[in-house]
Design a protein around this motif. Structure first.
Motif, PDB file in Angstrom:
ATOM      1  N   THR A 121       0.815  -1.212   0.000  1.00  0.00           N
ATOM      2  CA  THR A 121       0.000   0.000   0.000  1.00  0.00           C
ATOM      3  C   THR A 121       0.851   1.265   0.000  1.00  0.00           C
ATOM      4  O   THR A 121       0.306   2.370   0.013  1.00  0.00           O
ATOM      5  CB  THR A 121      -0.935   0.029   1.218  1.00  0.00           C
ATOM      6  OG1 THR A 121      -0.146  -0.018   2.409  1.00  0.00           O
ATOM      7  CG2 THR A 121      -1.895  -1.150   1.197  1.00  0.00           C
ATOM      8  N   ARG A 122       2.175   1.089  -0.022  1.00  0.00           N
ATOM      9  CA  ARG A 122       3.094   2.220  -0.149  1.00  0.00           C
ATOM     10  C   ARG A 122       4.165   1.874  -1.178  1.00  0.00           C
ATOM     11  O   ARG A 122       4.449   0.698  -1.408  1.00  0.00           O
ATOM     12  CB  ARG A 122       3.743   2.571   1.189  1.00  0.00           C
ATOM     13  CG  ARG A 122       2.783   3.219   2.180  1.00  0.00           C
ATOM     14  CD  ARG A 122       3.533   3.958   3.268  1.00  0.00           C
ATOM     15  NE  ARG A 122       2.640   4.537   4.245  1.00  0.00           N
ATOM     16  CZ  ARG A 122       1.990   5.686   4.091  1.00  0.00           C
ATOM     17  NH1 ARG A 122       2.134   6.370   2.973  1.00  0.00           N
ATOM     18  NH2 ARG A 122       1.199   6.160   5.038  1.00  0.00           N
ATOM     19  N   PRO A 123       4.758   2.897  -1.815  1.00  0.00           N
ATOM     20  CA  PRO A 123       5.786   2.628  -2.828  1.00  0.00           C
ATOM     21  C   PRO A 123       6.942   1.793  -2.292  1.00  0.00           C
ATOM     22  O   PRO A 123       7.449   2.031  -1.196  1.00  0.00           O
ATOM     23  CB  PRO A 123       6.248   4.033  -3.227  1.00  0.00           C
ATOM     24  CG  PRO A 123       5.065   4.913  -2.958  1.00  0.00           C
ATOM     25  CD  PRO A 123       4.450   4.339  -1.716  1.00  0.00           C
ATOM     26  N   VAL A 124       7.360   0.797  -3.092  1.00  0.00           N
ATOM     27  CA  VAL A 124       8.483  -0.069  -2.772  1.00  0.00           C
ATOM     28  C   VAL A 124       9.459  -0.024  -3.944  1.00  0.00           C
ATOM     29  O   VAL A 124       9.047  -0.147  -5.105  1.00  0.00           O
ATOM     30  CB  VAL A 124       8.018  -1.520  -2.534  1.00  0.00           C
ATOM     31  CG1 VAL A 124       9.213  -2.448  -2.364  1.00  0.00           C
ATOM     32  CG2 VAL A 124       7.110  -1.588  -1.313  1.00  0.00           C
ATOM     33  N   GLN A 125      10.739   0.131  -3.675  1.00  0.00           N
ATOM     34  CA  GLN A 125      11.724   0.169  -4.745  1.00  0.00           C
ATOM     35  C   GLN A 125      11.917  -1.223  -5.328  1.00  0.00           C
ATOM     36  O   GLN A 125      12.139  -2.187  -4.599  1.00  0.00           O
ATOM     37  CB  GLN A 125      13.061   0.712  -4.235  1.00  0.00           C
ATOM     38  CG  GLN A 125      14.105   0.851  -5.330  1.00  0.00           C
ATOM     39  CD  GLN A 125      15.414   1.437  -4.831  1.00  0.00           C
ATOM     40  OE1 GLN A 125      15.445   2.112  -3.819  1.00  0.00           O
ATOM     41  NE2 GLN A 125      16.490   1.176  -5.554  1.00  0.00           N
TER      42      GLN A 125
END
Length: 456
Positions: A99-103
Motif C-alpha cells: 500500500t506504499r511505494p516499494v523500490q
C-alpha cells in the motif's frame, strides 16, 4: 559565497509535468517532484498506506519524474533512476502487494508505460500484465524481467499485447488459442509483414483496436486481423480507451473519436463519432482508459473528463459523467508550508537555521506532537537535531526539537566547517502523537515533511 534561502521567496503553484490513467485510477507528477494519486484504492494502488479511495489528488511522496498506472498498481520513476511500485502487480518471482511505494530497481532512464521501462544501458525491462502474456527468456533479476534484444517496448491490455520492435515494426500476441473466442482477436492480428509495418515510434492498445504513430507523423489504426488504416498526418501521440481514441498533433491540437456514452470524447456531448473531433489547441500530452480521458496543457494544467464512478477524474465526488474537460486541482501543491531553512556563509564557515511551521488547525486543536529535523547523508545515514550537535537517528528513541507541538525556530550551528556533510539533505516537518516516537512515525506515514536544503 554560499547564501541560500531554501523554501522562501515567491510562491509559485506547482504544475503537472507527467500523468497517466487507468480504468479506476489516475496519477500525476508535479514540477516540484511530488507524486499525486486518486481514484479506487481496493488494492492499495494509491500508495497512501491504506485501502481508502480518494476522489481528489492525494500526495504520496516526492523526488519523482514519471508515473504510469496499471489496473491494480502504479509504477513511478524517481529522478535518481530508481523504480518504485505499489498496489498488486506480478513481478518475476512474486506478486507484489503493497500500500506504499516499494523500490524494485535502479539505473533506469525512462518509464515507457505501465509495462516497460528502459535502463541507462539501453536494456528494456517488463512486469505485470506483460509478464502474463510473454516470457522472452532473456533473463532478469529478482524483481523484473528483461526483454530480448530487438524488442523495444511492450504494451498489454487484458489478454492482448503489442510489441514495438527494432526498426519500428510491430508484433502482436494473445494468451487465447481459440480463434472463435473474442479474447483471441489478436491471434491473427497484423504482425510484422508488409511495407506499412515499419517506422512506428509509439503504440496504443484498446480492448478491440490498436493505433500507432510513425516517425513521419502519420497515425494508423486497426482492429483484429485488419491491415492498419491511415488516419492522417502531423501526429505525435495517441492514446486508447476501451472504445475511444485520443490523439495529439505536433501543433498542440488534440483530437478524439469513438464511443462516447460517458462523454469520454470531451466535446460536451454524448454522441459517438468515427471522425476525429477537435478538442482545441495548447495540449502537451493525452491519456485515456476505459471511458474517461486526461489531457495535459502546455501551461501544466491537467484536465479530465468522462466517466467518474471511481473518482478517477480527480475533480470531486464520484457520480455523473463529465462530458467537458474540468481542471484537476492539487490542493496545497507548490505552497511553502511546513517551514523554511536559511543558510549563510561558505561551506567551511556555514551558519544554518531552520523554522518549522505548524498548520493553524493543528495548533488550534491542541494536538500533541513534535516538530522534527532530519538530515540524510549520501550513504543513507540519518541524523536528527539535538542541540548542540547531530546524533544518529535511533527509531526506538528519536530526538526532536521540542517536547510539544509548536512553531519552532532553531539555530543549528554558526560558522562551522560542514565539508564532512557535503551532499547531506535536510528535511523538516512535524508529526502528531503523544510521544516523540509516535509523532515521528505519524509524520513519516502522512508525508508531512519536505526537503528544504542540500549542503553542496
Amino acid at each position: 559565497m554560499l547564501a541560500l534561502v531554501a523554501g522562501m521567496g515567491s510562491v509559485h503553484a506547482a504544475t503537472v509535468v507527467h500523468m497517466d490513467t487507468s480504468y479506476r485510477n489516475s496519477a500525476a507528477v508535479l514540477s516540484d517532484g511530488t507524486l499525486w494519486t486518486w481514484g479506487d484504492n481496493q488494492m492499495g494502488q494509491l500508495g497512501n498506506g491504506s485501502t481508502v479511495s480518494a476522489d481528489r489528488p492525494v500526495q504520496i511522496g516526492s523526488g519523482f519524474a514519471q508515473v504510469a498506472v496499471g489496473s491494480q498498481y502504479m509504477v513511478a520513476l524517481k529522478t535518481d533512476g530508481t523504480l518504485w511500485m505499489w498496489g498488486s502487480v506480478l513481478l518475476r518471482n512474486q506478486t507484489l502487494t503493497e500500500t506504499r511505494p516499494v523500490q524494485v530497481g535502479s539505473g533506469f532512464a525512462q518509464l515507457m508505460n505501465k509495462d516497460t521501462a528502459s535502463k541507462t544501458d539501453g536494456s528494456i525491462w517488463y512486469w505485470g500484465g506483460a509478464r502474463r502474456l510473454f516470457n522472452g527468456n532473456a533473463g532478469g533479476d529478482d524483481m523484473l524481467d528483461r526483454l530480448p534484444p530487438g524488442y523495444l517496448q511492450m504494451i498489454s491490455a487484458g489478454n492482448n499485447g503489442l510489441f514495438l520492435l527494432a526498426g519500428g515494426a510491430i508484433q502482436s500476441i494473445s494468451r487465447s488459442f481459440m480463434p472463435t473466442d473474442w479474447l483471441g482477436i489478436w491471434i491473427y492480428a497484423y504482425g510484422n509483414a508488409g511495407p506499412v509495418d515499419r517506422g512506428f515510434v509509439q503504440l496504443a492498445l484498446g480492448v478491440f483496436s490498436a493505433a500507432g504513430v510513425k516517425d513521419d507523423g502519420t497515425l494508423w489504426q486497426w482492429k483484429g486481423s485488419e491491415v492498419p488504416v491511415l488516419v492522417g498526418g502531423g501526429y505525435r501521440q495517441v492514446a486508447k480507451g476501451s472504445s475511444h481514441t485520443l490523439a495529439l498533433k505536433a501543433d498542440g491540437t488534440a483530437w478524439a473519436w469513438g464511443a462516447n456514452p460517458n462523454g469520454q470524447l470531451g466535446d460536451a456531448t454524448f454522441t459517438d463519432t468515427e471522425i476525429p473531433r477537435p478538442l482545441g489547441a495548447g495540449y502537451a500530452r493525452v491519456a485515456a482508459s476505459a471511458e474517461h480521458s486526461l489531457a495535459l496543457t502546455t501551461d501544466g494544467t491537467l484536465l479530465a473528463w468522462g466517466r467518474n464512478t471511481e473518482g478517477q477524474l480527480g475533480v470531486g465526488p464520484v457520480g455523473p459523467s463529465q462530458p467537458s474537460p474540468l481542471p484537476v486541482v492539487f490542493e496545497g501543491a507548490g505552497t511553502p508550508g511546513l517551514g523554511t531553512m536559511v543558510a549563510t556563509g561558505t561551506l567551511t564557515r556555514l551558519t544554518l537555521s531552520a523554522h518549522v511551521q505548524v498548520k493553524p488547525e493543528h495548533l488550534a486543536s491542541g494536538a500533541k506532537g513534535n516538530p522534527f529535523l532530519v538530515a540524510i547523508t549520501p550513504d543513507g545515514t540519518m541524523f536528527t537535531y539535538s542541540a548542540p550537535a547531530f546524533d544518529r537517528l535511533n527509531p526506538a528513541n528519536p530526538l526532536a526539537w521540542a517536547d510539544r507541538l509548536q512553531n519552532t525556530s532553531s539555530l543549528l550551528f554558526v560558522n562551522q566547517d560542514m565539508s564532512h556533510l557535503s551532499g547531506t539533505a535536510f528535511f523538516i516537518g512535524y508529526g502528531l502523537g503523544a510521544t516523540t516516537a509516535e509523532s515521528l512515525g505519524e509524520m513519516l506515514n502522512s508525508f508531512r515533511y519536505k526537503r528544504v536544503y542540500d549542503i553542496q
